[in-house]
Scaffold this motif. Structure first.
Motif, mmCIF file in Angstrom:
data_model
loop_
_atom_site.group_PDB
_atom_site.id
_atom_site.type_symbol
_atom_site.label_atom_id
_atom_site.label_comp_id
_atom_site.label_asym_id
_atom_site.label_seq_id
_atom_site.Cartn_x
_atom_site.Cartn_y
_atom_site.Cartn_z
ATOM 1 N N TYR A 174 35.967 46.331 44.306
ATOM 2 C CA TYR A 174 36.377 46.352 45.710
ATOM 3 C C TYR A 174 35.268 46.892 46.601
ATOM 4 O O TYR A 174 34.668 47.922 46.326
ATOM 5 C CB TYR A 174 37.643 47.190 45.868
ATOM 6 C CG TYR A 174 38.191 47.266 47.267
ATOM 7 C CD1 TYR A 174 38.481 46.112 47.986
ATOM 8 C CD2 TYR A 174 38.441 48.484 47.877
ATOM 9 C CE1 TYR A 174 39.000 46.173 49.263
ATOM 10 C CE2 TYR A 174 38.963 48.563 49.157
ATOM 11 C CZ TYR A 174 39.232 47.404 49.844
ATOM 12 O OH TYR A 174 39.751 47.465 51.118
ATOM 13 N N LYS A 175 34.961 46.136 47.637
ATOM 14 C CA LYS A 175 33.943 46.451 48.644
ATOM 15 C C LYS A 175 32.502 46.375 48.128
ATOM 16 O O LYS A 175 31.583 46.811 48.805
ATOM 17 C CB LYS A 175 34.204 47.811 49.302
ATOM 18 C CG LYS A 175 35.447 47.836 50.158
ATOM 19 C CD LYS A 175 35.559 49.108 50.962
ATOM 20 C CE LYS A 175 36.770 49.066 51.871
ATOM 21 N NZ LYS A 175 36.886 50.275 52.678
ATOM 22 N N LEU A 176 32.301 45.809 46.938
ATOM 23 C CA LEU A 176 30.940 45.639 46.429
ATOM 24 C C LEU A 176 30.414 44.264 46.810
ATOM 25 O O LEU A 176 31.159 43.286 46.859
ATOM 26 C CB LEU A 176 30.902 45.796 44.906
ATOM 27 C CG LEU A 176 31.205 47.177 44.341
ATOM 28 C CD1 LEU A 176 31.064 47.169 42.825
ATOM 29 C CD2 LEU A 176 30.310 48.246 44.963
ATOM 30 N N ASN A 177 29.109 44.193 47.046
ATOM 31 C CA ASN A 177 28.444 42.922 47.317
ATOM 32 C C ASN A 177 28.310 42.167 45.995
ATOM 33 O O ASN A 177 27.750 42.688 45.034
ATOM 34 C CB ASN A 177 27.066 43.179 47.930
ATOM 35 C CG ASN A 177 26.301 41.909 48.216
ATOM 36 O OD1 ASN A 177 26.800 40.803 48.064
ATOM 37 N ND2 ASN A 177 25.069 42.066 48.635
ATOM 38 N N LEU A 178 28.823 40.945 45.952
ATOM 39 C CA LEU A 178 28.754 40.130 44.743
ATOM 40 C C LEU A 178 27.729 39.005 44.843
ATOM 41 O O LEU A 178 27.396 38.377 43.842
ATOM 42 C CB LEU A 178 30.135 39.535 44.434
ATOM 43 C CG LEU A 178 31.272 40.549 44.257
ATOM 44 C CD1 LEU A 178 32.578 39.835 43.961
ATOM 45 C CD2 LEU A 178 30.946 41.560 43.176
ATOM 46 N N THR A 179 27.225 38.755 46.028
ATOM 47 C CA THR A 179 26.258 37.678 46.230
ATOM 48 C C THR A 179 24.980 37.958 45.453
ATOM 49 O O THR A 179 24.377 39.024 45.585
ATOM 50 C CB THR A 179 25.947 37.494 47.726
ATOM 51 O OG1 THR A 179 27.155 37.177 48.404
ATOM 52 C CG2 THR A 179 24.925 36.385 47.946
ATOM 53 N N GLY A 180 24.580 36.987 44.630
ATOM 54 C CA GLY A 180 23.357 37.108 43.857
ATOM 55 C C GLY A 180 23.446 38.033 42.660
ATOM 56 O O GLY A 180 22.473 38.208 41.942
ATOM 57 N N LYS A 181 24.610 38.614 42.420
ATOM 58 C CA LYS A 181 24.785 39.537 41.290
ATOM 59 C C LYS A 181 25.256 38.781 40.058
ATOM 60 O O LYS A 181 25.658 37.620 40.113
ATOM 61 C CB LYS A 181 25.823 40.618 41.636
ATOM 62 C CG LYS A 181 25.530 41.386 42.898
ATOM 63 C CD LYS A 181 24.284 42.220 42.788
ATOM 64 C CE LYS A 181 24.110 43.044 44.061
ATOM 65 N NZ LYS A 181 22.884 43.732 44.141
ATOM 66 N N VAL A 182 25.238 39.462 38.921
ATOM 67 C CA VAL A 182 25.769 38.926 37.673
ATOM 68 C C VAL A 182 27.150 39.553 37.497
ATOM 69 O O VAL A 182 27.259 40.736 37.178
ATOM 70 C CB VAL A 182 24.847 39.253 36.482
ATOM 71 C CG1 VAL A 182 25.450 38.731 35.191
ATOM 72 C CG2 VAL A 182 23.453 38.675 36.719
ATOM 73 N N LEU A 183 28.181 38.768 37.757
ATOM 74 C CA LEU A 183 29.550 39.260 37.689
ATOM 75 C C LEU A 183 30.022 39.202 36.239
ATOM 76 O O LEU A 183 30.129 38.127 35.654
ATOM 77 C CB LEU A 183 30.458 38.431 38.599
ATOM 78 C CG LEU A 183 31.925 38.849 38.677
ATOM 79 C CD1 LEU A 183 32.072 40.308 39.119
ATOM 80 C CD2 LEU A 183 32.690 37.928 39.608
ATOM 81 N N CYS A 184 30.290 40.369 35.678
ATOM 82 C CA CYS A 184 30.736 40.498 34.287
ATOM 83 C C CYS A 184 32.232 40.799 34.322
ATOM 84 O O CYS A 184 32.646 41.768 34.959
ATOM 85 C CB CYS A 184 29.981 41.625 33.595
ATOM 86 S SG CYS A 184 28.179 41.453 33.681
ATOM 87 N N LEU A 185 33.024 39.987 33.638
ATOM 88 C CA LEU A 185 34.468 40.066 33.751
ATOM 89 C C LEU A 185 35.126 39.540 32.485
ATOM 90 O O LEU A 185 34.505 38.794 31.730
ATOM 91 C CB LEU A 185 34.944 39.264 34.962
ATOM 92 C CG LEU A 185 34.739 37.747 34.947
ATOM 93 C CD1 LEU A 185 35.685 37.101 35.948
ATOM 94 C CD2 LEU A 185 33.322 37.325 35.256
#
Length: 148
Positions: free
Chosen positions: A54-65
């Motif tokens: 929540y409220k983190l910038n996800l653009t250009g990141k490696v989303l681990c889920l």
């Protein structure tokens, strides 16, 4: 220190990036929709029910889920943020990718010329090990290195 994991390639590529980790399923609609509707320059997670991102910038990141959850519009939301160029650079799934996220990623790669990388089946150990801020190195064959 470096730990290596191997997964199944859904959308391949090579990349070095910064991890953002969610230990629960990511609701694509709740996470991405606000930024898409605002025509924002980056995705700031708007899912208040997911304290990990929540409220983190996800653009250009490696989303681990582990997986994505929520509405049947999930694939469309992923395709939309990719068409806008505000998507995570990669989505790394500890579990099998779900059909909605898979369809959104494949459509984005084929119709939007997105380079979003997707790898699944990385395992529970991957999600337990990786931390937000870790450096991630992704190889074409589905090898994922977590560097601290």
């Amino acid at each position: 220190m470096e730990k290596v994991f191997k997964g199944r390639v859904i959308g391949g590529g090579t990349l070095e990036g910064e991890a953002v980790v969610s230990h629960q399923g990511v609701n694509t609609l709740a996470t991405f929709q606000k930024s898409a509707l605002k025509n924002a320059k980056q995705v700031i997670s708007s899912d208040q029910n997911n304290p990990d991102i929540y409220k983190l910038n996800l653009t250009g990141k490696v989303l681990c889920l582990p997986k994505t959850i929520g509405s049947t519009t999930g694939g469309l939301v992923i395709q939309t943020i990719c068409s806008m160029g505000i998507n995570p650079s990669a989505m790394l799934f500890s579990e099998d990718i779900d059909s909605l996220a898979c369809s959104g990623i494949i459509l984005a790669r084929n119709w939007e010329n997105s380079k979003i990388i997707a790898i699944d089946r990385l395992g529970d150990e991957f999600l337990q090990y990786v931390k937000t801020g870790d450096k991630i190195i992704i190889e074409e064959d589905g090898t994922v290195k977590v560097v601290r």
